[in-house]
Design a protein around this motif. Structure first.
Motif, PDB file in Angstrom:
ATOM      1  N   ILE A 189       6.230  43.807 -21.233  1.00  0.00           N
ATOM      2  CA  ILE A 189       6.471  43.286 -19.885  1.00  0.00           C
ATOM      3  C   ILE A 189       7.789  43.829 -19.372  1.00  0.00           C
ATOM      4  N   SER A 190       7.879  43.949 -18.079  1.00  0.00           N
ATOM      5  CA  SER A 190       9.095  44.457 -17.458  1.00  0.00           C
ATOM      6  C   SER A 190       9.719  43.371 -16.596  1.00  0.00           C
ATOM      7  N   ALA A 191      10.949  43.586 -16.205  1.00  0.00           N
ATOM      8  CA  ALA A 191      11.678  42.581 -15.446  1.00  0.00           C
ATOM      9  C   ALA A 191      11.047  42.354 -14.076  1.00  0.00           C
ATOM     10  N   GLU A 192      11.196  41.110 -13.594  1.00  0.00           N
ATOM     11  CA  GLU A 192      10.779  40.707 -12.266  1.00  0.00           C
ATOM     12  C   GLU A 192       9.268  40.829 -12.052  1.00  0.00           C
ATOM     13  N   ARG A 193       8.507  40.688 -13.122  1.00  0.00           N
ATOM     14  CA  ARG A 193       7.061  40.598 -12.996  1.00  0.00           C
ATOM     15  C   ARG A 193       6.605  39.254 -13.542  1.00  0.00           C
ATOM     16  N   VAL A 194       5.610  38.683 -12.907  1.00  0.00           N
ATOM     17  CA  VAL A 194       5.071  37.400 -13.335  1.00  0.00           C
ATOM     18  C   VAL A 194       3.775  37.642 -14.086  1.00  0.00           C
ATOM     19  N   ASP A 236      20.368  49.371 -17.617  1.00  0.00           N
ATOM     20  CA  ASP A 236      21.450  48.784 -16.822  1.00  0.00           C
ATOM     21  C   ASP A 236      21.458  47.259 -16.862  1.00  0.00           C
ATOM     22  N   VAL A 237      20.743  46.634 -17.783  1.00  0.00           N
ATOM     23  CA  VAL A 237      20.658  45.175 -17.863  1.00  0.00           C
ATOM     24  C   VAL A 237      21.237  44.715 -19.197  1.00  0.00           C
ATOM     25  N   ASP A 238      22.232  43.808 -19.144  1.00  0.00           N
ATOM     26  CA  ASP A 238      22.854  43.280 -20.360  1.00  0.00           C
ATOM     27  C   ASP A 238      22.308  41.914 -20.761  1.00  0.00           C
ATOM     28  N   SER A 239      21.755  41.185 -19.816  1.00  0.00           N
ATOM     29  CA  SER A 239      21.186  39.879 -20.139  1.00  0.00           C
ATOM     30  C   SER A 239      20.070  39.562 -19.154  1.00  0.00           C
ATOM     31  N   VAL A 240      19.118  38.774 -19.612  1.00  0.00           N
ATOM     32  CA  VAL A 240      17.979  38.379 -18.777  1.00  0.00           C
ATOM     33  C   VAL A 240      17.730  36.887 -18.959  1.00  0.00           C
ATOM     34  N   ILE A 241      17.025  36.311 -17.988  1.00  0.00           N
ATOM     35  CA  ILE A 241      16.606  34.914 -18.066  1.00  0.00           C
ATOM     36  C   ILE A 241      15.086  34.886 -18.144  1.00  0.00           C
ATOM     37  N   ILE A 242      14.581  34.269 -19.187  1.00  0.00           N
ATOM     38  CA  ILE A 242      13.137  34.095 -19.348  1.00  0.00           C
ATOM     39  C   ILE A 242      12.754  32.745 -18.759  1.00  0.00           C
ATOM     40  N   LYS A 243      11.952  32.758 -17.718  1.00  0.00           N
ATOM     41  CA  LYS A 243      11.509  31.530 -17.065  1.00  0.00           C
ATOM     42  C   LYS A 243      10.023  31.336 -17.334  1.00  0.00           C
ATOM     43  N   VAL A 244       9.688  30.180 -17.864  1.00  0.00           N
ATOM     44  CA  VAL A 244       8.304  29.841 -18.160  1.00  0.00           C
ATOM     45  C   VAL A 244       7.963  28.570 -17.389  1.00  0.00           C
ATOM     46  N   VAL A 245       6.858  28.607 -16.649  1.00  0.00           N
ATOM     47  CA  VAL A 245       6.451  27.489 -15.799  1.00  0.00           C
ATOM     48  C   VAL A 245       4.994  27.159 -16.089  1.00  0.00           C
ATOM     49  N   SER A 246       4.674  25.869 -16.097  1.00  0.00           N
ATOM     50  CA  SER A 246       3.303  25.412 -16.278  1.00  0.00           C
ATOM     51  C   SER A 246       3.010  24.335 -15.249  1.00  0.00           C
ATOM     52  N   LYS A 283      -2.956  25.437 -22.358  1.00  0.00           N
ATOM     53  CA  LYS A 283      -1.893  25.311 -21.360  1.00  0.00           C
ATOM     54  C   LYS A 283      -1.821  26.589 -20.538  1.00  0.00           C
ATOM     55  N   ASN A 284      -1.801  26.436 -19.213  1.00  0.00           N
ATOM     56  CA  ASN A 284      -1.637  27.574 -18.307  1.00  0.00           C
ATOM     57  C   ASN A 284      -0.153  27.843 -18.101  1.00  0.00           C
ATOM     58  N   LEU A 285       0.276  29.050 -18.344  1.00  0.00           N
ATOM     59  CA  LEU A 285       1.688  29.418 -18.281  1.00  0.00           C
ATOM     60  C   LEU A 285       1.895  30.600 -17.349  1.00  0.00           C
ATOM     61  N   GLN A 286       3.067  30.625 -16.732  1.00  0.00           N
ATOM     62  CA  GLN A 286       3.540  31.789 -15.982  1.00  0.00           C
ATOM     63  C   GLN A 286       4.894  32.188 -16.541  1.00  0.00           C
ATOM     64  N   VAL A 287       5.033  33.434 -16.923  1.00  0.00           N
ATOM     65  CA  VAL A 287       6.259  33.935 -17.536  1.00  0.00           C
ATOM     66  C   VAL A 287       6.910  34.935 -16.590  1.00  0.00           C
ATOM     67  N   THR A 288       8.193  34.729 -16.339  1.00  0.00           N
ATOM     68  CA  THR A 288       8.966  35.654 -15.508  1.00  0.00           C
ATOM     69  C   THR A 288      10.255  35.989 -16.249  1.00  0.00           C
ATOM     70  N   ILE A 289      10.558  37.257 -16.357  1.00  0.00           N
ATOM     71  CA  ILE A 289      11.818  37.692 -16.965  1.00  0.00           C
ATOM     72  C   ILE A 289      12.603  38.458 -15.912  1.00  0.00           C
ATOM     73  N   VAL A 290      13.763  37.930 -15.553  1.00  0.00           N
ATOM     74  CA  VAL A 290      14.578  38.540 -14.497  1.00  0.00           C
ATOM     75  C   VAL A 290      15.972  38.816 -15.043  1.00  0.00           C
ATOM     76  N   PRO A 291      16.648  39.848 -14.553  1.00  0.00           N
ATOM     77  CA  PRO A 291      18.024  40.114 -14.990  1.00  0.00           C
ATOM     78  C   PRO A 291      18.949  38.959 -14.624  1.00  0.00           C
ATOM     79  N   SER A 292      19.853  38.666 -15.505  1.00  0.00           N
ATOM     80  CA  SER A 292      20.854  37.636 -15.243  1.00  0.00           C
ATOM     81  C   SER A 292      21.985  38.232 -14.405  1.00  0.00           C
ATOM     82  N   ILE A 293      23.013  37.410 -14.133  1.00  0.00           N
ATOM     83  CA  ILE A 293      24.113  37.862 -13.280  1.00  0.00           C
ATOM     84  C   ILE A 293      24.945  38.920 -13.994  1.00  0.00           C
ATOM     85  N   LYS A 294      25.652  39.725 -13.220  1.00  0.00           N
ATOM     86  CA  LYS A 294      26.495  40.782 -13.757  1.00  0.00           C
ATOM     87  C   LYS A 294      27.896  40.240 -14.045  1.00  0.00           C
ATOM     88  N   LYS A 295      28.682  41.028 -14.750  1.00  0.00           N
ATOM     89  CA  LYS A 295      30.033  40.613 -15.109  1.00  0.00           C
ATOM     90  C   LYS A 295      30.905  40.388 -13.881  1.00  0.00           C
TER      91      LYS A 295
END
Length: 712
Positions: free
Chosen positions: A48-53, A73-83, A170-182
């Protein structure tokens, strides 16, 4: 956003479909797969790539997880999971690319970072934690829902688990987006410090304006009395001082100038004499020879004036109040060091075990820095420390000016206005700084066990403010530092007992309510009689009850007379009704957040007393100068805004970690701070303005004789 549907199909067909989806999702412009091929194909792995659901239906069958590779160019990401459904309870885990992958209920906690989940989960992942710059996102559905707040299994509770027979899908939606920069971290730190350093600038401007006004008055040589007549400051050479044994604050009516003449020059203190010398010991005796027979008469007069309650030697009284300052420093050191050690241990456990259910963060706005998981919640407490230190500087400036005036034997310092004692103000400033330190410690790993760290010094702040307000017009009879801090220690002990036993044990609430009601009655008695209520007689054990019964019979039944001190009586009746209401509320509802319950009692009593004081001040035809009036308005406005953000619940340790995460929300300020951080900023400013109200409220009385300042 691209959406990849994935159906749960058993066997080899599932592996083939998922690998095809991975190839399609990770293909580059030329159709080649994304780099990162493995020797072994893990069943169910999807690139999976960033900013895709990615939406999919997930069952208890093991082997369904995602593979993510960090972009350059990404040092950290946030994994968001929603149901869209609370149950069944599930676990979201982030694991390194190693064999085996722990994807079963009994081993998912063996490796990586994990959270339990109902409807929402969020995990911040940093590149530095994964040497291969890629990781698996693993999902596991638990066989029962107890860990997420569902009904207790029959083996534990003895009842049927109502969620046991539900379909474990369980129905899940996964989103991985870059976190904030320094750069956002740098902006947030600059914002935090510059916002509160602006208070320093504003204080310097006010101090400069005040200095210019004083110099103009001094150059004209005129001051104004309370009756409006002008007097020349040079026409009253003040030869009075306050040597040991003098009546500090008592007005000599025989002096037409308002000053006091010494009988002999030998009584003058030597040059450079330290008015707060350690030679003078704090004591509970008065220095007037006739004071023991006199104060019973003075303090029980129907109409009291400030000169009646400021008769003790100034040096002894000042030293008594300075003990508040030195004691709170000792308390702060001994309290804070174990707290810091404990929260460091909490954070270490979280980092080593990867169990993010230990701490109740707002995971949608938790920005790590170093070993800290939520640096933004800690940074936002810098305002308490900066404004607490600024308040200490303001008090120090007033103290220095007061000492200079005393050395010059200024008439307005000796016989006019509220007697100046700064020990309690210093203690309030230290308490504000320590509230910031301990609030930051609590937010290192917020949970049910350490919440009292965040409230302990709030009890002290509220108590010290009430003591300072009472001391203003009762300088001779205020509580000593030892009794005040002993009372705070009892309150903190009760808070700890409430945290441990408060939810299910009725006996604790009964004992606490009895202590609360009896303490309110005892304190009311002491306030009403100005400390002259004594338990005496041969049967002193029953003296209190006999005297109380006699007063009730004489004043309420036999004569039904009007109370001698009507204003005090009204305040105490309203105060007791408020406190009894709190006691009844606690007995009936038994709130789990016992620490906040006690804090609510303190704050309501402080607001009630402050409102009474301001009303009585206006009723006595006293003025509110522009600065205290501005501080009162600013306090009300900032507190209202702060409370709005305080009640935006972003987490709750009264629920399970999974249920708490349902309340999580994204950042609202600079992409770095959440609602609770804004509460920290605003509450620090509100407390600072509240302290300034107490510091400047009676500045209008600086030119009023103490024998004309009423006591209430």
């Amino acid at each position: 956003m691209a959406r990849v549907p994935v159906a749960v199909v058993p066997g080899a067909l599932l592996s083939a479909l998922l690998w095809a989806a991975a190839t399609a999702a990770g293909a580059g412009p030329g159709g080649s797969p994304t780099p990162g091929a493995f020797d072994r194909l893990y069943r169910g792995a999807v690139n999976i790539s960033a900013e895709r659901v990615y939406a999919f239906a997930y069952s208890r069958e093991p082997g369904q997880y995602f593979l993510y590779k960090f972009p350059q160019d990404v040092d950290s990401v946030i994994i968001k999971v929603v149901s869209d459904a609370v149950y069944p309870c599930s676990v979201v885990s982030v694991q390194d690319i190693v064999c085996p992958v722990y994807d079963l209920d009994h081993n998912v906690e063996f490796d990586g970072v994990y959270q339990s989940m109902t409807k929402q989960a969020a995990i911040t992942v940093q590149r530095k934690d994964f040497p291969g710059e890629q990781f698996f996102v693993v999902f596991v559905i638990k066989p029962e829902d107890y860990a997420c707040g569902g009904s207790v299994p029959s083996s534990i509770h003895g009842n049927v688990n109502r969620t046991w027979n539900l379909q474990r899908t369980k129905n899940l939606q996964v989103t991985i987006v870059p976190s904030i920069k320094k750069s956002v971290y740098v902006q947030a730190m600059f914002f935090s410090f510059l916002s509160f350093l602006s208070f320093y600038l504003g204080s310097m401007v006010v101090a400069c304006v005040h200095y210019i006004r004083v110099q103009r008055k001094a150059s004209s040589g005129r001051l104004r009395r309370e009756d409006g007549s002008e007097i020349m400051t040079t026409s009253h050479p003040i030869t009075a001082s306050t040597p040991e044994g003098s009546s500090y604050g008592a007005i000599d009516e025989s002096s037409s100038s308002g000053g006091r003449q010494l009988s002999s020059p030998e009584l003058k203190p030597p040059a450079g004499y330290d008015t707060d010398s350690s030679v003078e010991e704090e004591s509970d005796f008065d220095t007037m020879p006739e004071i023991e027979s006199d104060k019973n008469v003075i303090r029980t007069k129907v109409f009291l004036y400030l000169s009646d309650l400021s008769r003790k030697d100034r040096r002894i009284v000042s030293k008594k109040y300075n003990i508040y300052f030195w004691n709170i420093i000792t308390i702060a050191v001994f309290y804070a060091l174990p707290v810091i050690q404990l929260v460091i241990t909490y954070q270490t456990v979280v980092n080593v075990t990867g169990n993010q259910d230990i701490c109740y963060y707002n995971f949608l706005c938790a920005h790590p820095l170093g070993v800290l998981s939520a640096f933004n919640n800690i940074l936002s407490n810098v305002g308490h420390m900066l404004l607490g230190f600024l308040f200490l500087l303001i008090v120090l400036r007033r103290n220095i000016l007061h000492r200079r005036a005393m050395e010059l034997k200024d008439i307005y310092t000796l016989d006019y206005g509220i007697p100046k004692h700064f020990g309690l103000f210093y203690a309030m400033g230290i308490a504000l700084m320590m509230e910031g330190v301990l609030s930051a410690c609590y937010h290192v790993c917020p949970n049910y066990s350490n919440f009292q760290f965040d409230t302990s010094f709030m009890y002290m702040i509220a108590g010290l403010c009430m003591l300072k307000l009472y001391q203003t017009r009762h300088p001779d009879i205020n509580a000593s530092a030892y009794s005040a801090y002993a009372s705070f220690a009892v309150v903190i002990c009760l808070a700890v007992l409430g945290v441990v036993f408060g939810k299910n044990d009725m006996w604790l609430w009964v004992i606490f309510s009895l202590i609360h009601v009896l303490a309110s009655l005892a304190l009311s008695t002491q306030i009403y009689y100005m400390g002259r209520f004594k338990i005496d007689g041969p049967d002193s054990d029953l003296g209190l009850f006999r005297r109380a019964a006699m007063v009730l019979y004489t004043d309420c039944i036999q004569q039904c007379s009007r109370p001698m001190y009507m204003d005090r009586m009204v305040l105490l009746i309203v105060g007791n009704l408020v406190n009894w209401s709190f006691a009844i509320f606690g007995l009936v509802y038994r709130p789990r957040d016992f620490a906040s319950y006690i804090l609510g009692i303190f704050i309501c009593n402080l607001l009630l007393y402050l409102a009474f004081y301001i009303i009585m001040k206006i009723r006595s035809s006293e003025k509110l100068l522009p600065i205290p009036l501005f501080c009162i308005v600013a306090t009300a406005v900032v507190w209202a805004a702060a409370l709005y953000f305080f009640f935006q619940n972003l987490s709750s340790w009264e629920e399970t970690p999974a249920e708490s995460r349902e309340k999580n929300r994204p950042c609202i300020l600079l992409g770095f701070f959440d609602d609770h951080d804004v509460w920290h900023f605003l509450s620090a400013a509100a407390l600072f303005f509240s302290f300034l109200v107490l510091l400047t409220l009676d500045d209008d009385l600086d030119t009023v004789r103490r024998d004309k300042i009423p006591v209430f």
